[in-house]
Write an enzyme that holds these catalytic residues in place. Structure first.
Site, PDB file in Angstrom:
ATOM      1  N   LYS A 221      35.745 -16.190 -11.021  1.00  0.00           N
ATOM      2  CA  LYS A 221      34.714 -13.988 -11.164  1.00  0.00           C
ATOM      3  C   LYS A 221      34.384 -13.687  -9.417  1.00  0.00           C
ATOM      4  O   LYS A 221      33.172 -14.421  -8.970  1.00  0.00           O
ATOM      5  CB  LYS A 221      34.022 -14.063 -12.018  1.00  0.00           C
ATOM      6  CG  LYS A 221      33.288 -12.653 -12.663  1.00  0.00           C
ATOM      7  CD  LYS A 221      31.504 -12.695 -12.749  1.00  0.00           C
ATOM      8  CE  LYS A 221      30.463 -12.649 -11.660  1.00  0.00           C
ATOM      9  NZ  LYS A 221      31.541 -10.984 -11.057  1.00  0.00           N
TER      10      LYS A 221
ATOM     11  N   GLY B 230      25.372 -18.186  -5.482  1.00  0.00           N
ATOM     12  CA  GLY B 230      24.318 -16.865  -5.957  1.00  0.00           C
ATOM     13  C   GLY B 230      23.057 -17.186  -5.876  1.00  0.00           C
ATOM     14  O   GLY B 230      22.367 -18.755  -5.077  1.00  0.00           O
ATOM     15  N   SER B 231      22.743 -16.545  -6.258  1.00  0.00           N
ATOM     16  CA  SER B 231      20.870 -16.692  -5.624  1.00  0.00           C
ATOM     17  C   SER B 231      20.151 -18.277  -7.027  1.00  0.00           C
ATOM     18  O   SER B 231      20.731 -18.348  -8.413  1.00  0.00           O
ATOM     19  CB  SER B 231      20.354 -15.315  -6.315  1.00  0.00           C
ATOM     20  OG  SER B 231      20.940 -14.771  -7.391  1.00  0.00           O
ATOM     21  N   THR B 232      19.069 -18.185  -6.668  1.00  0.00           N
ATOM     22  CA  THR B 232      18.173 -19.149  -7.481  1.00  0.00           C
ATOM     23  C   THR B 232      18.046 -18.788  -8.790  1.00  0.00           C
ATOM     24  O   THR B 232      18.087 -19.206  -9.949  1.00  0.00           O
ATOM     25  CB  THR B 232      17.195 -19.640  -6.578  1.00  0.00           C
ATOM     26  OG1 THR B 232      17.732 -20.760  -5.079  1.00  0.00           O
ATOM     27  CG2 THR B 232      15.956 -20.659  -7.580  1.00  0.00           C
TER      28      THR B 232
ATOM     29  N   GLY C 180      21.242 -18.908 -10.867  1.00  0.00           N
ATOM     30  CA  GLY C 180      21.823 -19.938 -11.062  1.00  0.00           C
ATOM     31  C   GLY C 180      20.928 -20.284 -12.255  1.00  0.00           C
ATOM     32  O   GLY C 180      21.837 -21.443 -13.020  1.00  0.00           O
TER      33      GLY C 180
ATOM     34  N   GLU D 171      25.116 -23.548  -6.187  1.00  0.00           N
ATOM     35  CA  GLU D 171      24.740 -23.915  -5.135  1.00  0.00           C
ATOM     36  C   GLU D 171      23.831 -22.647  -4.484  1.00  0.00           C
ATOM     37  O   GLU D 171      24.492 -21.283  -4.661  1.00  0.00           O
ATOM     38  CB  GLU D 171      25.808 -23.387  -3.970  1.00  0.00           C
ATOM     39  CG  GLU D 171      26.872 -24.444  -4.382  1.00  0.00           C
ATOM     40  CD  GLU D 171      26.703 -25.564  -3.471  1.00  0.00           C
ATOM     41  OE1 GLU D 171      25.431 -25.617  -2.601  1.00  0.00           O
ATOM     42  OE2 GLU D 171      27.851 -26.596  -3.168  1.00  0.00           O
TER      43      GLU D 171
ATOM     44  N   CYS E 210      23.156 -18.236   2.727  1.00  0.00           N
ATOM     45  CA  CYS E 210      22.406 -19.070   2.186  1.00  0.00           C
ATOM     46  C   CYS E 210      21.693 -19.597   2.917  1.00  0.00           C
ATOM     47  O   CYS E 210      20.615 -20.378   2.842  1.00  0.00           O
ATOM     48  CB  CYS E 210      23.024 -19.329   1.278  1.00  0.00           C
ATOM     49  SG  CYS E 210      24.609 -20.631   2.058  1.00  0.00           S
TER      50      CYS E 210
ATOM     51  N   GLU F 211      12.620 -15.495   0.240  1.00  0.00           N
ATOM     52  CA  GLU F 211      14.536 -15.577   0.455  1.00  0.00           C
ATOM     53  C   GLU F 211      14.704 -13.857   0.669  1.00  0.00           C
ATOM     54  O   GLU F 211      14.752 -13.770   0.201  1.00  0.00           O
ATOM     55  CB  GLU F 211      15.803 -16.059  -0.322  1.00  0.00           C
ATOM     56  CG  GLU F 211      16.827 -15.777   1.007  1.00  0.00           C
ATOM     57  CD  GLU F 211      18.481 -16.146  -0.605  1.00  0.00           C
ATOM     58  OE1 GLU F 211      18.110 -16.343  -1.553  1.00  0.00           O
ATOM     59  OE2 GLU F 211      19.011 -17.030   0.553  1.00  0.00           O
TER      60      GLU F 211
END
Ligand code: NAD
Length: 502
Positions: free
Chosen positions: A199, A252-254, A257, A274, A308, A405
Site C-alpha cells: 500500500k 511511517g510516523s510513530t 506505527g 520503521e 526520517c 519531528e
C-alpha cells in the site's frame, strides 16, 4: 492533467514515456490484473511544485484488499512462486532490476513530479537505491539455509533447521521516498520467497504503479506482487487485522506505527516498524568545520528535510560554536530552491500544502518559544508548497522544535561543553533512529558510539545507506530492520526438525 502541470512538463522537457504514463488511467495491480476501485471512486493526485492536478487514482476498498490478499495467499500456498528453484527466483529479481535500470530516467521523472523532489536526486538516490536493493537481494535466494545440529540428549537423532518464508507480507509505505522504501520492503520479501501486498502512501502512488508494470514485464507470476492504492485509515488499517496476512512491515510516523503494531500483534502477526526520528548531531571542537558544515546541511536539508533520519538537532562544542554556525549558514545560502524538475534543484517543495502548513507552524513556534532564527524560514506565496530552510540557534531542550519531528528543512542548534553533556543532550529524546558525530579524534569517537541510543551512527557523514547494511531504529523509532542480511531474519521462520535414527 490540468494546464499548469502540462506547462510545467513542457518547460522542463519531460520525456514522452513519462507523459504517456501520466496521461493514462491509473489502476491498481491485483492478482495480475489492472483494476479500478471496486466502488468506482477516484482520488485526485497533485503535483507539489505547481499545486496542479496530475491525474486521478483508484482508492482501494477492503474488498480490493481481500482480492489482493487472496491472490498473494494462493501464490504462496501452492502457486508457481513457492515451487520456483532459488536460482530461478534470483533470475527473476535480476530481470526486474534490469528493467528498473532501463526505465530509471522515467521513474525519476515520475517520482519528481509526484512527490516534488529533485529529479537529479530522485535518479541518483531513490531510483539507483531501488535498483541496488533489488540487485543485492537478488543474490540471496541461493544462500538461505538452515543448519545441522549434533544434539547432546540421549538417543540418536538427525536434527536440523529449515528456513521457510513467512507467507503473505503487507507493506505500508510513506510518501518521502516512495519507490525506494517500497523496494526496501519488497526486494527482501521476494528473495525470502514471500508474496506481497503493497500500500503506497495516498500522496505518492504513481512510481509504485509504474513499478508494477515492470513486475508484470519481468514475468513475475501474477499474485506475487499486488498493489492496492488508497487511504491508510482504510487499507492500512485493514491490513493489520486481515487473517490472510502473516506480517505487516510498516514505515511511517510513530503514532500510526504504534496503532498498526498494537493491532497486528493482537492477532499475532509479525511486525516491523520503521518510524519517526529526531536525530542528534555532535560537532566536536577538533572537527574539520568546513566539510562538517556541508555534511550537516546535507544531512538535514536533503529532500527538503522530509527524511526520517535527518540530523535535525545539532549540538556544537562551545569553542567552535560561532564559527561552525557561520559555516552552516554559508552552506544553506547556496542551496537552490526550485521546482523538482529543475536539474539544479536542491530544496524542492514540501509534498503538500498541509505539510507546508505544519512546517511553517513549527518555525513560528520556535520563534515564539524564544529560539533565535539565524537563517531563512520564510514561506513564499505559491504556486507550489515551498519553504525556505531554517536554522535556529540557542535552542533549549523543552522547545517543541527540539522535541518533535518536524519533517521539513528546519535545523535546531545549541552549544555544549563536555562530552558527557553532549551524550545527555543527544539521548534526550523518545526517538532513536540515527545519530552523527563530526570529529577526527578516534578515541573520542569510539567512546561516544556505544553511548548513543540510535539504530545507525554516522561519523563524519550522514544518511549513508547501502543495501548490505541494516537500517532501523531504537526506542520510539521502531523495531526490526530493513536491508542487510538482518532483514531476511524478519521474513523467515525457522523450523526445527528432529528425526529419530535407528
Ligand atoms: P504516516 O504514518 O502518515 O503514513 C505512512 C503510511 O501509513 C502511509 O501509507 C499511510 O497511508 C499509512 N497509514 C495512515 N494511517 C494508517 C492507519 N491508521 N493504519 C495503517 N496505515 C496507515 O507517515 P507519512 O506522513 O507518510 O511519512 C512520514 C513519517 O514516516 C515520518 O514520521 C518519518 O520519520 C517516517 N519515516 C520513517 C522511516 C524509517 O525508515 N524509519 C523512513 C521514512 C519515513
Amino acid at each position: 492533467m490540468d494546464a499548469t502541470v502540462r506547462n510545467y512538463l513542457d518547460q522542463y522537457g519531460v520525456s514522452d514515456a513519462t507523459r504517456r504514463f501520466l496521461q493514462k488511467p491509473q489502476k491498481m495491480f491485483i492478482g495480475g490484473d489492472w483494476v479500478d476501485s471496486s466502488n468506482g471512486a477516484t482520488f485526485d493526485i497533485f503535483e507539489p511544485s505547481t499545486g496542479g492536478l496530475i491525474t486521478q487514482g483508484p482508492p482501494g476498498t477492503t474488498d480490493d484488499l481481500d482480492r489482493a490478499v487472496a491472490a498473494a495467499r494462493a501464490q504462496f500456498d501452492g502457486g508457481e512462486w513457492r515451487r520456483l528453484k532459488p536460482l530461478e527466483r534470483e533470475r527473476m529479481l535480476h530481470r526486474l532490476a534490469d528493467l528498473l535500470e532501463t526505465h530509471a530516467d522515467e521513474l525519476a521523472e515520475i517520482e519528481a513530479i509526484d512527490m516534488g523532489k529533485s529529479v537529479t536526486f530522485a535518479r541518483e538516490i531513490d531510483i539507483q537505491g531501488t535498483i541496488d536493493t533489488f540487485r543485492y537481494f537478488a543474490g540471496w535466494p541461493t544462500k538461505l539455509h538452515g543448519r545441522t545440529v549434533e544434539p547432546s540428549i540421549p538417543g540418536n537423532y538427525l536434527a536440523y533447521t529449515r528456513k521457510e518464508p513467512l507467507g503473505v507480507v503487507a507493506a505500508i509505505v510513506p510518501w518521502n521516498f516512495p519507490l525506494q522504501t517500497m523496494a526496501w520492503k519488497l526486494a527482501a520479501a521476494l528473495a525470502a520467497g514471500c508474496t506481497v501486498v503493497v500500500k503506497p502512501a495516498e500522496l505518492t502512488s504513481l512510481s509504485t504503479l509504474r513499478f508494477a508494470e515492470l513486475v508484470e514485464e519481468a514475468g513475475i507470476p501474477a499474485g506475487v506482487v499486488n498493489i492496492v492504492t488508497g487511504k491508510g485509515s482504510v487499507i492500512g488499517a485493514a491490513m493489520s487485522t486481515h487473517p490472510g496476512i502473516n506480517k505487516v512491515t510498516f514505515t511511517g510516523s510513530t503514532p500510526v506505527g504504534q496503532e498498526v503494531g498494537r493491532t497486528a500483534v493482537s492477532n499475532l502477526k509479525h511486525v516491523t516498524l520503521e518510524l519517526g526520528g529526531k536525530s542528534p548531531v555532535l560537532v566536536l571542537d577538533d572537527a574539520d568545520l568546513a566539510s562538517a558544515a556541508r555534511a550537516v546541511a546535507n544531512g538535514v536539508f536533503f529532500n527538503s528535510g522530509q527524511v526520517c533520519d535527518a540530523g535535525t538537532r545539532v549540538y556544537i562544542q562551545r569553542s567552535v560554536h560561532d564559527a561552525f554556525l557561520e559555516e552552516l549558514i554559508a552552506v544553506a545560502r547556496e542551496l537552490k530552491m526550485a521546482p523538482g524538475l529543475d536539474r539544479d534543484c536542491y530544496i524542492g517543495p514540501m509534498v503538500s500544502a498541509q505539510q507546508k502548513k505544519v512546517v511553517a507552524s513549527y518555525i513560528e513556534a520556535g520563534v515564539r518559544e524564544g529560539a533565535k532564527l539565524v537563517y531563512g524560514g520564510a514561506s513564499p506565496e505559491g504556486p507550489g508548497h515551498f519553504i525556505e530552510p531554517a536554522i535556529f540557534a540557542h535552542c533549549t531542550p523543552e522547545m517543541s522544535i527540539v522535541r518533535e519531528e518536524i519533517f521539513g528543512p528546519v535545523l535546531v542548534t545549541s552549544p555544549f561543553d563536555t562530552l558527557e553533556e553532549a551524550v545527555a543532550l543527544a539521548n534526550d529524546t523518545p526517538f532513536g533512529l540515527a545519530a552523527a558525530i563530526y570529529s577526527n579524534d578516534l578515541a573520542r569517537v569510539h567512546t561516544l558510539i556505544p553511548q548513543l541510543h540510535a539504530g545507525s551512527v554516522y561519523v563524519n557523514a550522514h544518511s549513508t545507506i547501502d543495501p548490505s547494511m541494516p537500517f532501523g531504529g531504537f526506542k520510539d523509532s521502531g523495531f526490526g530492520k530493513d536491508l542487510g542480511p538482518e532483514q531476511l531474519d524478519y521474513l523467515m521462520e525457522t523450523k526445527a526438525v528432529w528425526i529419530t535414527l535407528p
